[in-house]
Structure formats: structure tokens, C-alpha cells
Design a protein around this motif. Structure first.
Motif, PDB file in Angstrom:
ATOM      1  N   UNK A 182       0.858  -1.190   0.000  1.00  0.00           N
ATOM      2  CA  UNK A 182       0.000   0.000   0.000  1.00  0.00           C
ATOM      3  C   UNK A 182       0.888   1.231   0.000  1.00  0.00           C
ATOM      4  N   UNK A 183       0.616   2.150  -0.936  1.00  0.00           N
ATOM      5  CA  UNK A 183       1.435   3.351  -1.081  1.00  0.00           C
ATOM      6  C   UNK A 183       1.219   4.260   0.116  1.00  0.00           C
ATOM      7  N   UNK A 184       2.315   4.602   0.803  1.00  0.00           N
ATOM      8  CA  UNK A 184       2.255   5.560   1.909  1.00  0.00           C
ATOM      9  C   UNK A 184       2.310   6.979   1.377  1.00  0.00           C
ATOM     10  N   UNK A 185       3.260   7.215   0.458  1.00  0.00           N
ATOM     11  CA  UNK A 185       3.408   8.565  -0.093  1.00  0.00           C
ATOM     12  C   UNK A 185       4.276   8.516  -1.338  1.00  0.00           C
ATOM     13  N   UNK A 186       3.986   9.417  -2.297  1.00  0.00           N
ATOM     14  CA  UNK A 186       4.891   9.722  -3.395  1.00  0.00           C
ATOM     15  C   UNK A 186       5.587  11.030  -3.060  1.00  0.00           C
ATOM     16  N   UNK A 187       6.912  11.051  -3.191  1.00  0.00           N
ATOM     17  CA  UNK A 187       7.696  12.169  -2.681  1.00  0.00           C
ATOM     18  C   UNK A 187       8.652  12.688  -3.745  1.00  0.00           C
ATOM     19  N   UNK A 188       9.155  13.906  -3.546  1.00  0.00           N
ATOM     20  CA  UNK A 188      10.161  14.464  -4.455  1.00  0.00           C
ATOM     21  C   UNK A 188      11.563  14.338  -3.870  1.00  0.00           C
ATOM     22  N   UNK A 189      11.745  13.440  -2.927  1.00  0.00           N
ATOM     23  CA  UNK A 189      13.059  13.166  -2.358  1.00  0.00           C
ATOM     24  C   UNK A 189      13.127  11.689  -1.995  1.00  0.00           C
ATOM     25  N   UNK A 190      14.326  11.192  -1.715  1.00  0.00           N
ATOM     26  CA  UNK A 190      14.493   9.858  -1.148  1.00  0.00           C
ATOM     27  C   UNK A 190      15.365   9.977   0.094  1.00  0.00           C
ATOM     28  N   UNK A 191      15.425   8.897   0.870  1.00  0.00           N
ATOM     29  CA  UNK A 191      16.226   8.959   2.087  1.00  0.00           C
ATOM     30  C   UNK A 191      16.237   7.634   2.827  1.00  0.00           C
ATOM     31  N   UNK A 249      18.186  14.640  -5.964  1.00  0.00           N
ATOM     32  CA  UNK A 249      19.341  14.478  -6.839  1.00  0.00           C
ATOM     33  C   UNK A 249      20.101  15.795  -6.935  1.00  0.00           C
ATOM     34  N   UNK A 250      21.384  15.718  -6.671  1.00  0.00           N
ATOM     35  CA  UNK A 250      22.302  16.868  -6.668  1.00  0.00           C
ATOM     36  C   UNK A 250      22.021  17.846  -5.524  1.00  0.00           C
ATOM     37  N   UNK A 251      21.102  17.500  -4.621  1.00  0.00           N
ATOM     38  CA  UNK A 251      20.820  18.358  -3.470  1.00  0.00           C
ATOM     39  C   UNK A 251      20.934  17.497  -2.217  1.00  0.00           C
ATOM     40  N   UNK A 252      21.958  17.743  -1.425  1.00  0.00           N
ATOM     41  CA  UNK A 252      22.162  16.926  -0.226  1.00  0.00           C
ATOM     42  C   UNK A 252      22.004  17.732   1.060  1.00  0.00           C
ATOM     43  N   UNK A 253      21.723  19.022   0.955  1.00  0.00           N
ATOM     44  CA  UNK A 253      21.736  19.879   2.140  1.00  0.00           C
ATOM     45  C   UNK A 253      20.389  20.109   2.771  1.00  0.00           C
ATOM     46  N   UNK A 254      19.487  19.142   2.737  1.00  0.00           N
ATOM     47  CA  UNK A 254      18.162  19.328   3.322  1.00  0.00           C
ATOM     48  C   UNK A 254      18.258  19.154   4.839  1.00  0.00           C
ATOM     49  N   UNK A 255      17.737  20.118   5.583  1.00  0.00           N
ATOM     50  CA  UNK A 255      17.936  20.143   7.039  1.00  0.00           C
ATOM     51  C   UNK A 255      16.645  19.854   7.807  1.00  0.00           C
ATOM     52  N   UNK A 256      15.989  18.759   7.446  1.00  0.00           N
ATOM     53  CA  UNK A 256      14.806  18.343   8.209  1.00  0.00           C
ATOM     54  C   UNK A 256      14.628  16.839   8.055  1.00  0.00           C
ATOM     55  N   UNK A 257      13.865  16.268   8.961  1.00  0.00           N
ATOM     56  CA  UNK A 257      13.498  14.857   8.909  1.00  0.00           C
ATOM     57  C   UNK A 257      11.992  14.746   8.749  1.00  0.00           C
ATOM     58  N   UNK A 258      11.559  13.803   7.937  1.00  0.00           N
ATOM     59  CA  UNK A 258      10.149  13.467   7.837  1.00  0.00           C
ATOM     60  C   UNK A 258       9.862  12.281   8.749  1.00  0.00           C
ATOM     61  N   UNK A 259       8.574  11.888   8.848  1.00  0.00           N
ATOM     62  CA  UNK A 259       8.233  10.878   9.843  1.00  0.00           C
ATOM     63  C   UNK A 259       7.004  10.089   9.415  1.00  0.00           C
ATOM     64  N   UNK A 260       6.966   8.825   9.821  1.00  0.00           N
ATOM     65  CA  UNK A 260       5.736   8.031   9.810  1.00  0.00           C
ATOM     66  C   UNK A 260       5.330   7.891  11.264  1.00  0.00           C
ATOM     67  N   UNK A 261       4.212   8.498  11.634  1.00  0.00           N
ATOM     68  CA  UNK A 261       3.847   8.629  13.043  1.00  0.00           C
ATOM     69  C   UNK A 261       3.426   7.316  13.686  1.00  0.00           C
ATOM     70  N   UNK A 262       2.669   6.510  12.973  1.00  0.00           N
ATOM     71  CA  UNK A 262       2.100   5.288  13.561  1.00  0.00           C
ATOM     72  C   UNK A 262       2.357   4.101  12.642  1.00  0.00           C
ATOM     73  N   UNK A 263       3.607   3.671  12.538  1.00  0.00           N
ATOM     74  CA  UNK A 263       3.942   2.625  11.556  1.00  0.00           C
ATOM     75  C   UNK A 263       3.300   1.277  11.834  1.00  0.00           C
ATOM     76  N   UNK A 264       2.725   1.062  13.013  1.00  0.00           N
ATOM     77  CA  UNK A 264       2.037  -0.179  13.304  1.00  0.00           C
ATOM     78  C   UNK A 264       0.613  -0.221  12.791  1.00  0.00           C
ATOM     79  N   UNK A 265       0.156   0.876  12.151  1.00  0.00           N
ATOM     80  CA  UNK A 265      -1.199   0.944  11.605  1.00  0.00           C
ATOM     81  C   UNK A 265      -1.158   0.891  10.087  1.00  0.00           C
ATOM     82  N   UNK A 266      -2.230   0.415   9.455  1.00  0.00           N
ATOM     83  CA  UNK A 266      -2.249   0.336   7.991  1.00  0.00           C
ATOM     84  C   UNK A 266      -2.357   1.723   7.362  1.00  0.00           C
ATOM     85  N   UNK A 267      -2.045   1.785   6.067  1.00  0.00           N
ATOM     86  CA  UNK A 267      -2.238   3.004   5.292  1.00  0.00           C
ATOM     87  C   UNK A 267      -3.733   3.295   5.202  1.00  0.00           C
ATOM     88  N   UNK A 268      -4.203   4.529   5.392  1.00  0.00           N
ATOM     89  CA  UNK A 268      -3.432   5.763   5.620  1.00  0.00           C
ATOM     90  C   UNK A 268      -3.268   6.118   7.097  1.00  0.00           C
TER      91      UNK A 268
END
Length: 535
Positions: free
Chosen positions: A298-307, A324-343
Motif C-alpha cells: 500500500x502506497x504511503x506517499x509519493x515524494x520528491x526526495x528519497x532517504x 538528486x544533486x541536493x544533499x543539504x536538506x535540514x529536516x526529517x520526515x516521519x511516519x507517526x504510527x507505523x504499526x497501523x495500515x495506510x493511511x
């Protein structure tokens, strides 16, 4: 079931401090959400590892090349390791049974003639008694090549043995036939490897990441190709067994994966550098049939970055960010409740700001472990003793046996933080049975000594004659403290006035007993001296 004594209590603080990327860091020391740290001196491009103590105090951290102590200085003899590369090639773990020694496992690029170039598994030992407690790498145990793994692949991982004391170090080889090597680290050091030859093992050269589920039952292997591999792992024997390979339709390769804390789901990050659309997909981690596994996606998200992704002490999965070609991103994303199904798992972009520090593509390795310990407050007969579980991961259910059958049905409880008043003084064996969210059971045992409550006895109320002194005695014990209503702190006092006199007696473990007495004086009741006549 596993048996743990109360000594050497561990807390979740061992995973509270994260250092990674370009001098980036976060801490969970004050709870969730974490806050950014700006005191790191480390740059890491692939793997990194952090050690903190049970109270959440930093011990050291490393990028596979340099080790930094808790003052963020280069550790004594702490340079020149061989694990600094684009793979997750550095793992720091405690030596079982030791409070001062740690093993650093690194896969370094070396050529071992006459073999072709490979990535050689090595270990170094950190001794925290060196450099006035700041630690150092032992000169005689630095970059030691591990026999049998001279041509291992780049990625390393580690997971607890089923006994929850010893540690499996897992790598893959590059030479033929391809195989997994599982080395068991015990109190006596590193044992010879358990060798596995899974049928599905590809001819790909080096996995970049090897991840094991938190219950030690599933193993994920990622390469710089479209396919990843999924295995069974036996934490008792160290054997890796084939399940299947898989890929994400429409994506160019699989970059990383992480399991939910209950091991129910695995989250897979798959980039597509051509389209610029990178996806996170949730799969049912318990499925062993490849068709059913893929159907569960099940797709969680489509994003414009990888990590990269790591499970955190708050049970959320944190995600680094790179374009791509940008490595200086200064934040973290999160999955809040990974034990639950999408969404319901709830993805959030830019959840934690890193305050100008780039996260790069890595998050630190931590040795996950199951544990169950009992904390308590109170030691006193006749007073409630409060019990609190200290477990990881958070329990599904708890059962308590206080070892006090004379208390009847009160001897048992399934409360999360129960209270129990013991029927007598003495030593009781308290047991807590923990059922974890993945249906694994642990048993914690506490041998608890209940003290007799101080029982001062000042006797009955009394009436005495005027000018007669009365001694009130609370009973002498050199370990007890005394406080009378008169302000006296001795075990006995002498009084000759009417009033109510009380005493509070306290034991070293704060067990308290008290008593009081009313003293009445009869005025004029003392007979006058009889006059003697002299003839």
C-alpha cells in the motif's frame, strides 16, 4: 521465557541520542518530538553508530572512520577505522557482560592478495576506562580482520540472540559461493561464523543495507538494483533462510527499509531518478509468499526526495531527505504510527527541523533489544508498594505475581502499575510476565525485601504526681531516626509536664512508625515532707 534480574536496569535512553549526516543530530532525552542537536563534529556519508547509556547520556559516536567521545572530541586512538563508505558499514555494540568495553565492526575496502579487492570485516575494541573515562580504542585490538570474512560485502547489521544477551553480527560475502556469515559475540568474544547458503542469494556484489526485524525473525537485504531480498532469520541459530526477492513496479531500485516496532509492517523506500517521483510502500512483513506479500503493498506517499529510515524510541519511523544533486536538506520526515495500515500510519513531511544541519542519507545504527525489568517504590510492611514495568518494546499485556500467597487474591494483578501491601516482613519473589506486541513473552523477577515497619510503643496514657519525671522510650535502633513533638531526636525523652507527646521513627528505607501518649500531672499531689521532732 527469559529471566531477568533487577540488577543492571536498562532504559530506553540507550537510543535517545542520534548523530548523523553533516554534523546533524537529534535527541529524545526530553521525550517526543525530538529536538535538534548542534554539538556534533561528525560528517557521515553511509553508516554511523551511536552509543548512549541507560540514562540517555552520550558515550561515543562514529562514522566508521573517526570515533568521537562524549565531549565531541576525537577519541584516544580513534581514527583510521575502515568503515567509512556509502554502505551501512559500521556497527557499535556492547561486549556482553561488560560495562566498559564495546566492539566496533567495520567493513573496509582492502585488497587481500591473491584474492580480488573486497570489503574486509574488521573489529576494534573501545575501552571506556581509558583517557580518564572518555574511552579509547585498544591499540592491540584495532582493525582486526575477522577470519572467514576477508571478502565480506559492505553492509553489516547486528541483532540480539534469542537469549537477549549475546549478539549476532551478520554480513554477506562477495566471493563464490555467495553466503551469509553470522558471528556470535559473547562474553568470551567472537565465535566462528554460522554459514548460510540461501538459494535466492543473488550474484549482486554488495548489499548497501541489511535490516533485521525487531523480533529478529525477518531479514531484508538491499542492493543498488531494482530487486531486494527477503529472508527468514533464526535468532537462536543464526541461520538465514530463503523467502523471495521483490521489486517495486515503476521504481528504479530499492533504497532502504524499516520495520514497525510490532514487526507487523515493513516500509520500503524506492526511488525513481528519471521521473523524480520516489515512493514509500507499506507491506505485511509477516507474509512469506511473494505474491501475497506484493498484494499487501500500500502506497504511503509519493515524494520528491528519497532517504534512509530508522525506528525511534517513540515508535515512529524517521526519514532523511535527499534530492538528486541536493544533499543539504535540514529536516526529517516521519511516519507517526507505523504499526497501523495506510493511511492511518500517517506520514508527515518536514517533521523535525535540523537547524541548518544536513541529514544526508544516513541515520545511526542502534542494537535493538527486548528487555523487561521491574521498578518499584516502597519497602515497608503495612504500606503499599508501587510497581512499574520497564520494558522494550511497550508491552501488549502484563501479569503480576507478588509472591505473597497470604494476601489472597490481592497476590495477583494485571494492572500496568499495580500497588501491593505485603502481608508480613521478609523477602518476596515478585514476577512480571510481559507479552510483547509480537506475542513474544519475557519474565522479569525481583527479589524484594520488605522491612518490618518501626512500631514504637510509648505505653498507655498515664497520670502521675506533680514533680515526678516520666521517661518515654521509643525503642533504640542505631539505624533509625527519631523525631519527637518536643523537637528531640533521641530514642527516649524525660518529661514532667502535662501534654500529648508523640514520636515518629523512620528506617533507612523510609519506613515510618509513630505513637503518642497523653501525660496528666495531678497538681498538689506530691506529699509534703513529714516534720521530725527532736526530744
Amino acid at each position: 521465557m527469559l529471566l531477568f534480574l533487577v540488577q543492571g536496569v536498562f532504559a530506553q535512553g540507550e537510543w535517545n541520542n542520534w548523530y548523523f549526516g553533516a554534523k546533524a543530530g537529534i535527541t529524545f532525552q526530553n521525550g517526543s518530538p525530538p529536538t535538534a542537536l548542534l554539538n556534533s563534529n561528525m560528517f557521515s556519508v553511509g553508516g554511523c553508530s551511536v552509543i548512549s547509556d541507560s540514562a540517555g547520556q552520550l558515550v561515543f559516536y562514529t562514522n566508521g572512520d573517526v570515533v568521537y567521545n562524549r565531549l565531541h572530541q576525537v577519541m584516544l586512538n580513534g581514527t583510521g577505522l575502515h568503515g567509512y563508505n556509502n554502505n551501512e558499514s559500521i556497527v557499535a555494540v556492547p561486549l556482553p557482560g561488560s560495562n566498559t568495553k564495546y566492539y566496533l565492526f567495520a567493513n573496509g575496502f582492502l585488497t587481500t592478495p591473491p584474492s580480488p579487492p573486497g570489503t574486509t570485516l574488521e573489529y576494534s575494541i573501545v575501552d571506556m576506562t581509558l583517557d580518564n573515562g572518555l574511552g579509547g580504542i585498544l591499540s592491540s585490538f584495532k582493525n582486526i580482520i575477522i577470519q572467514g570474512a576477508e571478502l565480506s560485502s559492505g553492509a553489516i547489521t547486528a541483532v540480539r540472540h534469542l537469549n537477549n544477551r549475546h549478539i549476532w553480527i551478520i554480513v554477506q560475502t562477495t566471493d563464490s559461493p555467495k553466503r551469509f556469515l553470522s558471528y556470535l559475540l559473547t562474553e568470551g568474544g567472537l565465535r566462528s561464523p554460522v554459514v548460510s547458503y540461501p538459494q535466492q542469494l543473488t550474484t549482486y556484489n554488495s548489499p548497501g543495507r541489511i535490516r533485521v526485524s525487531h523480533n529478529g525473525r525477518k531479514l531484508f537485504c538491499q542492493y543498488v538494483y531494482a530487486e531486494a531480498e527477503y529472508y527468514d532469520f533464526n535468532p537462536s541459530t543464526g541461520i538465514v533462510s530463503s523467502l523471495f526477492s521483490f521489486s517495486i513496479p515503476g521504481q528504479q531500485h530499492i533504497f532502504t527499509a524499516e520495520f514497525s516496532v510490532d514487526n507487523k509492517y515493513i516500509y520500503v523506500f524506492s526511488p525513481n531518478y528519471t521521473s523524480g517521483i520516489h515512493s514509500i510502500t507499506q507491506f505485511n512483513a509477516g507474509l512469506t509468499d511473494s505474491t501475497l506479500f506484493m498484494k499487501s503493498g500500500a502506497k504511503v506517499a509519493d515524494l520528491n526526495f528519497w532517504g534512509n529510515m530508522r525506528l525511534a524510541p517513540d515508535n515512529k519511523i524517521y526519514i532523511t531527505k535527499r534530492r538528486q544533486y541536493v544533499t543539504g536538506i535540514d529536516s526529517l520526515s516521519v511516519i507517526h504510527s507505523p504499526g497501523l495500515p495506510v493511511p492511518l500510519c500517517s506520514y508527515q513531511d518536514n517533521y523535525i527541523p535540523l537547524l541548518g544541519r544536513s541529514c544526508k542519507e544516513n541515520l545511526p545504527f542502534f542494537l535493538q533489544r527486548y528487555f523487561a525489568y521491574i521498578n518499584h517504590t516502597g519497602y515497608c510492611q503495612g504500606m503499599p508498594v508501587t510497581f512499574e514495568p520497564n520494558t522494550w518494546p511497550p508491552p501488549d499485556s502484563l501479569w503480576w505475581n507478588f509472591g505473597d500467597p497470604a494476601s489472597g487474591t490481592a497476590n495477583f494483578s494485571n494492572d500496568s502499575t499495580p500497588e501491593h501491601t505485603f502481608s508480613s516482613a521478609g523477602t518476596f519473589t515478585v514476577q512480571m510476565i510481559v507479552r510483547h506486541v509480537d506475542m513474544r513473552y519475557d519474565t522479569a523477577t525481583l527479589h524484594l525485601t520488605i522491612e518490618p515497619q518501626p512500631a514504637p510503643n510509648l505505653g498507655p496514657d498515664r497520670t502521675v504526681c506533680e514533680n515526678q519525671t516520666v521517661v518515654l522510650d521509643a525503642g533504640f535502633n542505631p539505624q533509625w531516626t527519631y523525631l519527637w513533638t518536643t523537637g528531640a531526636t533521641t530514642s527516649s525523652i524525660a518529661v514532667n509536664n502535662s501534654g500529648t507527646y508523640g514520636v515518629t521513627v523512620t528506617s533507612p528505607n523510609s519506613c515510618i512508625g509513630s505513637d503518642s501518649v497523653v501525660l496528666s500531672i495531678l497538681p498538689g499531689s506530691t506529699p509534703l515532707p513529714k516534720q521530725i521532732r527532736h526530744n
